[in-house]
Motif scaffolding. Structure first.
Motif, PDB file in Angstrom:
ATOM      1  N   VAL B  23       0.838  -1.197   0.000  1.00  0.00           N
ATOM      2  CA  VAL B  23       0.000   0.000   0.000  1.00  0.00           C
ATOM      3  C   VAL B  23       0.872   1.245   0.000  1.00  0.00           C
ATOM      4  O   VAL B  23       0.664   2.183  -0.771  1.00  0.00           O
ATOM      5  CB  VAL B  23      -0.950  -0.014   1.222  1.00  0.00           C
ATOM      6  CG1 VAL B  23      -1.682   1.299   1.338  1.00  0.00           C
ATOM      7  CG2 VAL B  23      -1.919  -1.170   1.112  1.00  0.00           C
ATOM      8  N   PHE B  24       1.890   1.225   0.881  1.00  0.00           N
ATOM      9  CA  PHE B  24       2.782   2.382   0.934  1.00  0.00           C
ATOM     10  C   PHE B  24       3.528   2.556  -0.375  1.00  0.00           C
ATOM     11  O   PHE B  24       3.741   3.675  -0.840  1.00  0.00           O
ATOM     12  CB  PHE B  24       3.788   2.215   2.083  1.00  0.00           C
ATOM     13  CG  PHE B  24       3.194   2.459   3.436  1.00  0.00           C
ATOM     14  CD1 PHE B  24       3.108   1.449   4.367  1.00  0.00           C
ATOM     15  CD2 PHE B  24       2.726   3.712   3.779  1.00  0.00           C
ATOM     16  CE1 PHE B  24       2.557   1.674   5.611  1.00  0.00           C
ATOM     17  CE2 PHE B  24       2.180   3.958   5.014  1.00  0.00           C
ATOM     18  CZ  PHE B  24       2.082   2.932   5.934  1.00  0.00           C
ATOM     19  N   CYS B 229      -6.544  14.595   6.605  1.00  0.00           N
ATOM     20  CA  CYS B 229      -5.314  13.852   6.368  1.00  0.00           C
ATOM     21  C   CYS B 229      -4.249  14.126   7.430  1.00  0.00           C
ATOM     22  O   CYS B 229      -3.447  13.242   7.734  1.00  0.00           O
ATOM     23  CB  CYS B 229      -4.750  14.188   4.986  1.00  0.00           C
ATOM     24  SG  CYS B 229      -5.735  13.514   3.650  1.00  0.00           S
ATOM     25  N   TRP B 230      -4.224  15.325   7.957  1.00  0.00           N
ATOM     26  CA  TRP B 230      -3.137  15.673   8.870  1.00  0.00           C
ATOM     27  C   TRP B 230      -3.498  15.538  10.336  1.00  0.00           C
ATOM     28  O   TRP B 230      -2.619  15.271  11.158  1.00  0.00           O
ATOM     29  CB  TRP B 230      -2.680  17.117   8.593  1.00  0.00           C
ATOM     30  CG  TRP B 230      -1.873  17.240   7.355  1.00  0.00           C
ATOM     31  CD1 TRP B 230      -2.328  17.351   6.084  1.00  0.00           C
ATOM     32  CD2 TRP B 230      -0.444  17.245   7.256  1.00  0.00           C
ATOM     33  NE1 TRP B 230      -1.278  17.429   5.202  1.00  0.00           N
ATOM     34  CE2 TRP B 230      -0.111  17.370   5.891  1.00  0.00           C
ATOM     35  CE3 TRP B 230       0.583  17.150   8.187  1.00  0.00           C
ATOM     36  CZ2 TRP B 230       1.199  17.423   5.435  1.00  0.00           C
ATOM     37  CZ3 TRP B 230       1.902  17.200   7.731  1.00  0.00           C
ATOM     38  CH2 TRP B 230       2.191  17.337   6.377  1.00  0.00           C
ATOM     39  N   ASN B 259      -2.896   6.086  10.064  1.00  0.00           N
ATOM     40  CA  ASN B 259      -2.744   7.532  10.006  1.00  0.00           C
ATOM     41  C   ASN B 259      -1.645   7.931   9.037  1.00  0.00           C
ATOM     42  O   ASN B 259      -1.731   8.950   8.341  1.00  0.00           O
ATOM     43  CB  ASN B 259      -2.420   8.074  11.402  1.00  0.00           C
ATOM     44  CG  ASN B 259      -3.539   7.837  12.381  1.00  0.00           C
ATOM     45  OD1 ASN B 259      -4.684   7.637  11.982  1.00  0.00           O
ATOM     46  ND2 ASN B 259      -3.215   7.860  13.665  1.00  0.00           N
ATOM     47  N   LEU B 260      -0.613   7.085   8.998  1.00  0.00           N
ATOM     48  CA  LEU B 260       0.478   7.364   8.062  1.00  0.00           C
ATOM     49  C   LEU B 260      -0.004   7.213   6.623  1.00  0.00           C
ATOM     50  O   LEU B 260       0.389   7.984   5.734  1.00  0.00           O
ATOM     51  CB  LEU B 260       1.627   6.399   8.341  1.00  0.00           C
ATOM     52  CG  LEU B 260       3.046   6.929   8.150  1.00  0.00           C
ATOM     53  CD1 LEU B 260       3.242   8.204   8.921  1.00  0.00           C
ATOM     54  CD2 LEU B 260       4.036   5.882   8.612  1.00  0.00           C
ATOM     55  N   VAL B 261      -0.865   6.234   6.391  1.00  0.00           N
ATOM     56  CA  VAL B 261      -1.433   6.061   5.044  1.00  0.00           C
ATOM     57  C   VAL B 261      -2.241   7.288   4.655  1.00  0.00           C
ATOM     58  O   VAL B 261      -2.169   7.774   3.521  1.00  0.00           O
ATOM     59  CB  VAL B 261      -2.322   4.794   4.999  1.00  0.00           C
ATOM     60  CG1 VAL B 261      -3.188   4.784   3.754  1.00  0.00           C
ATOM     61  CG2 VAL B 261      -1.470   3.552   5.041  1.00  0.00           C
ATOM     62  N   LEU B 262      -2.998   7.828   5.615  1.00  0.00           N
ATOM     63  CA  LEU B 262      -3.761   9.042   5.346  1.00  0.00           C
ATOM     64  C   LEU B 262      -2.833  10.188   4.956  1.00  0.00           C
ATOM     65  O   LEU B 262      -3.106  10.958   4.023  1.00  0.00           O
ATOM     66  CB  LEU B 262      -4.552   9.443   6.585  1.00  0.00           C
ATOM     67  CG  LEU B 262      -5.971   8.923   6.673  1.00  0.00           C
ATOM     68  CD1 LEU B 262      -6.589   9.372   7.970  1.00  0.00           C
ATOM     69  CD2 LEU B 262      -6.797   9.398   5.505  1.00  0.00           C
ATOM     70  N   ALA B 267      -0.589  13.519  -0.069  1.00  0.00           N
ATOM     71  CA  ALA B 267       0.348  13.873  -1.133  1.00  0.00           C
ATOM     72  C   ALA B 267      -0.195  13.457  -2.498  1.00  0.00           C
ATOM     73  O   ALA B 267       0.168  14.049  -3.519  1.00  0.00           O
ATOM     74  CB  ALA B 267       1.706  13.218  -0.884  1.00  0.00           C
ATOM     75  N   VAL B 268      -1.052  12.436  -2.520  1.00  0.00           N
ATOM     76  CA  VAL B 268      -1.655  12.013  -3.785  1.00  0.00           C
ATOM     77  C   VAL B 268      -2.765  12.970  -4.195  1.00  0.00           C
ATOM     78  O   VAL B 268      -2.921  13.310  -5.366  1.00  0.00           O
ATOM     79  CB  VAL B 268      -2.213  10.573  -3.649  1.00  0.00           C
ATOM     80  CG1 VAL B 268      -3.006  10.191  -4.865  1.00  0.00           C
ATOM     81  CG2 VAL B 268      -1.087   9.593  -3.412  1.00  0.00           C
ATOM     82  N   VAL B 269      -3.531  13.445  -3.211  1.00  0.00           N
ATOM     83  CA  VAL B 269      -4.690  14.286  -3.511  1.00  0.00           C
ATOM     84  C   VAL B 269      -4.277  15.725  -3.777  1.00  0.00           C
ATOM     85  O   VAL B 269      -4.950  16.452  -4.506  1.00  0.00           O
ATOM     86  CB  VAL B 269      -5.690  14.201  -2.335  1.00  0.00           C
ATOM     87  CG1 VAL B 269      -6.804  15.209  -2.482  1.00  0.00           C
ATOM     88  CG2 VAL B 269      -6.270  12.811  -2.258  1.00  0.00           C
TER      89      VAL B 269
END
Lengths: 238, 305
Positions: B23-24, B229-230, B259-262, B267-269
């Motif tokens: 996922v990462f 996200c943050w 939370n790290l995935v969020l 960064a993707v969004v």
């Protein structure tokens, strides 16, 4: 717990021989007891996410309500109009001193009535001076859309990099349409009467005036005179 | 990023939720390609050398760095799990520190870039006449240089003294202050746009500004994505300091990898809500990806026709 990394809580002094490449885990001196929990153990997680969702939805509804409530105040535009009465169509929109006109502070930027008055002013000036260039006319025509009124060639950087403003204001367009008396233009201009949050300061010349141009499909307000508005200029010259 | 998470003694309660490395990796790759595209597009197109696009480019650069370091770290962890990498070596730990420093730097840089973009838009609206005098390219470049220097130093300091509580407090306070500032700036801009929409509606024959709903939607999206996200990550930091041994806090901290995935997905969004909204940037992408103006592409096209 031997398979997990033991890390020094107080700040490791010596390199740990059992260092593993993984997320470090602190080993508590007293293991945390999960006995006798009153609430659900993920209550902080649930509470946090519910609170966050409520906050975002609440913010959205507040913003939506802000757009819907309140009657329009056309007479409120009058003081601003009087304030920006020009003689030479060159003006510096410095902030007014008195607090009563403070709402006017930002209105001249985007006020359609103001831009219309500036427009009339410019048209008069155009007729007064023979030999004014159509390009200059287009330049100032572009200006009132963003409330920026500068005489032709006045102290502007004029480079393509300097941007216009994509605040979905079509006030001067409406002004042009009204002056030109073209019904379809007028209707079209009126249908574009919405606003948006400026996502970009549009730096391109006005070739990209599509509906998908902006954040919310607004035509950009070009403040720099890089673009020509031939049909608007025709309106002006009529 | 190495992080701390309290280990529950009872393994059946609040076990740490593990997110697969894939996922990462996927998130990192997608984010890297998007943000790299934005950076290249802004650098190549001369029209985009204005302060506003410089800030967007800086945001994309920070996102690129963060996705690069996160992907690199995930790869190293993967290799370490497989057994290819000796995770006990000194050099590995140094590399780990560098990765952490880069991640901290990019996090702070992202927040500062959001602030810079919000300030730039604010000046655009409220000081539009003097925008080009206030926000000159030189000042924007100086601001960016200051941001980068601050982030570099902060990243290095944070990793060097990562165990001090002061660092975490600083991080959280920075986040809260920038959150409030961004909220204030955008709401102020929104209020101005709303008052103008009313004036448009006051004109005779004007249509109801029903599409002003989209302004609210845009602002909610901008701010909402940032907060969603943050905030979980920063709450994790806060709980780490405030309640180390509380079982409820532990259960929250067990979700750290989610939370790290969020954080990574932000960064993707980001390019979608900042960069891709600009038509000029989209046109540059189209030209770059379809390579319509490169002499090489003419040759390629000639081959196929």
């Amino acid at each position: 717990m031997s398979e997990f990394n033991h890390s020094n809580v107080s700040g490791g002094n010596a390199p740990d021989p059992d260092y593993k490449w993984t997320y470090e885990y602190y080993d508590d001196d007293e293991p945390v007891s999960f006995e006798g929990l009153k609430a659900h153990r993920y209550s902080i997680v649930i509470g946090f996410w519910v609170g966050l969702a409520v906050f975002v939805i609440f913010m959205f509804f507040v913003l939506t309500l802000l757009t819907k409530t309140g009657a329009p105040h056309p007479e409120g535009a009058e003081p601003c109009k009087k304030r920006v009465r020009l003689t030479s169509c060159v003006e510096d929109f410095s902030p007014p001193a008195d607090p009563d006109n403070r709402p006017c502070l930002h209105r001249p930027l985007l006020d359609s009535s103001v831009s219309r008055s500036l427009f009339h002013c410019y048209v008069n000036e155009e007729q007064a001076q023979e030999g004014s260039r159509p390009r200059a006319g287009a330049r100032v025509l572009g200006a009132p859309r963003g409330g920026l009124v500068q005489g032709p060639g006045r102290g502007r950087s004029g480079s393509p990099e300097e941007g216009g403003m994509e605040v979905g204001v079509t006030s001067a367009r409406q002004g042009a349409a009204m002056l030109g008396g073209n019904q379809t233009d007028h209707r079209e201009a009126m249908s574009l009467s919405h606003f948006n949050i400026p996502n970009v300061v549009n730096s391109e010349h006005c070739s990209t005036l599509g509906a998908d141009d902006l954040l919310l499909g607004e035509p950009p307000i070009i403040m720099e005179g890089e673009c020509h508005w031939p049909h608007s200029a025709h309106h002006m010259m009529d | 990023m190495n992080d701390v998470s309290a280990l529950p003694s009872n393994h059946t309660d609040c076990q740490v939720v593990k997110v697969p490395h894939l996922v990462f990796l996927v998130l990192g790759m997608v984010s890297l390609s998007e943000n790299l595209l934005v950076v290249v597009a802004v650098v190549r197109n001369k029209n985009l050398h204005s302060p506003m696009y410089m800030f967007i480019c800086s945001l994309a650069t920070f996102n690129t760095i963060s996705s690069l370091s996160k992907t690199w770290e995930t790869l190293m962890m993967e290799f370490s799990d497989v057994g290819q990498l000796d995770s006990r070596g000194d050099s590995v730990r140094r590399v780990d520190d560098i990765i952490d420093a880069l991640l901290c730097m990019s996090f702070i840089g992202c927040i500062c870039s959001f602030l810079a973009i919000a300030v730039d838009r604010y000046v655009t609206i409220f000081h539009a006449l003097r925008y080009h005098n206030i926000m000159t390219t030189r000042r924007a470049a100086a601001a960016l240089a200051g941001i980068w220097a601050l982030c570099g130093v902060a990243g290095a300091v944070m990793v060097a003294f990562c165990d001090a509580t002061v660092i975490k407090i600083f991080f959280i306070v920075l986040f809260l202050i920038s959150l409030l500032l961004i909220l204030f700036l955008y709401v102020h801009m929104f209020l101005l746009a709303r008052s103008h929409a009313r004036k448009i509606a006051a004109l005779p024959g004007s249509a109801m500004p029903h599409r002003s709903l989209r302004g609210a939607l845009t602002l909610t999206m901008l701010f909402g994505v940032f907060v969603v996200c943050w905030a979980p990550f920063f709450l994790h930091l806060l709980l780490l300091m405030v309640c180390v041994e509380n079982p409820y806090c532990e259960c929250y901290r067990s979700l750290f990898q989610l939370n790290l995935v969020l954080l990574m997905s932000h960064a993707v969004v980001d390019p979608a809500i900042y960069a891709f909204r600009s038509a000029e940037l989209r046109n540059t992408f189209r030209k770059m990806l379809l390579c319509s103006d490169s002499p090489l592409c003419y040759k390629v096209k000639a081959l196929f026709h």
